[in-house]
Scaffold this motif. Sequence first.
Motif: not given
Length: 399
Positions: A139-163
């Motif tokens: 669980g520790l290894l898997l959660s750390l790996g997923l957390m790292g992947l989340i940090c690398l993935l782009p965040g949600p796109i703002s409304a201004a950027r969508q426009q």
Amino acid sequence: MKALMNACSQRLVQWLLLFGLCVLVGYGQQQYSRLQQIETALSQQLPARVRETFSDLYSNDDPEPLIVSRINEDLARSGSQERVQACVIELIALNSPDNQAWWPFGQQLAISWQWDERQYRSLLSVGCQTQMPQLLGTGLLLSLGLMGLICLLPGPISAARQQWMSRLLQEGSSLVQGYAVTSEVDRLNPAQQQSLWTLVDSEVCTARQALVSFSPLLLSDLSEDQLDWLQVGLRQSNGNFETALQVARSENRLVFDIVGGGLTVHGVPLSLPRTPYFYYLWYASLRLQTEGAENGWTINPSVQRPDHQAAEQLIEWMEQADGHRKAINDLKQNGLRAKTLDQNRNKIKEELVSLLGETLAAPFLFETERDPKTGRSRYRLALPASKIEIRETSESVKR
């Protein structure tokens, strides 16, 4: 510092939730895997063992309890895979009529098998110890790996950027190009974004040109007024971004080139009609005369007494720069009249407002007040003398 601590706290909470989820999923997978192994093994072993035990007890009137007892003894003594996996297995009923619901974390296991033409459904109790160190480690290894992947993935796109991405797609950009070009949009403040939208909506440039040429790094030091001048610079330079930035960062200066008939306002070359140009120049020359109490103020001439002396400088400039002959003759014959001054001030205002807009043009227009002695209106340029320059020859004349 506070923002950093809040961000760290959010990350910690996210990781704890992921860790708990990974442990829970791991536990379910561990239990399910063991039950599958046990079911596969006993589906092969149980029927053969029942037949063997039944052949020894065939003379007994009710052999089923004895068969169950012997099989449980075998399971307790067994050194099979099930015992190695730290599971305790016990046969509860050789043929159970109960329809037990399947649940991977449950304590009972039903195995269906056939003997001759009769269908049996044996019910077993299964208890397995949880391998906690392995479960927590995974669980520790898997959660750390997923957390790292989340940090690398782009965040949600703002409304201004969508426009902006929507506008780029309309212009023909691909989704990948739109995503890349809008990467810095969220760093722009509302005034900067509105300025860019104005440029695009007025077709001064495309959305791609606006976002590529005017990055947040270039716009971050521009005030709202400078952003407005940026738009003027783009319009007057036919979309030249470098020239527009120079205009935006220029001072509020008014520069006249008498020989060439040129006029520069805040770094923007403007073209005025010939006669209003010379009247504008005349007011600028008065503003530069800082000696005395007048300080650039001039009273409109009386209706009965036009000012011939003041008209001399205008006549000289107009003849030097090939002004309109009709305007020159009118000044020579009638002098400087209040009506002519009013008409040309209004024309100057109309031209500057149409080119710059009311807000940007205001510092370059006229102040007015009532003269206490004559009761007539008097006027002067609002721009200070230090911001006005008149070039009479190739050399600059500054005051």
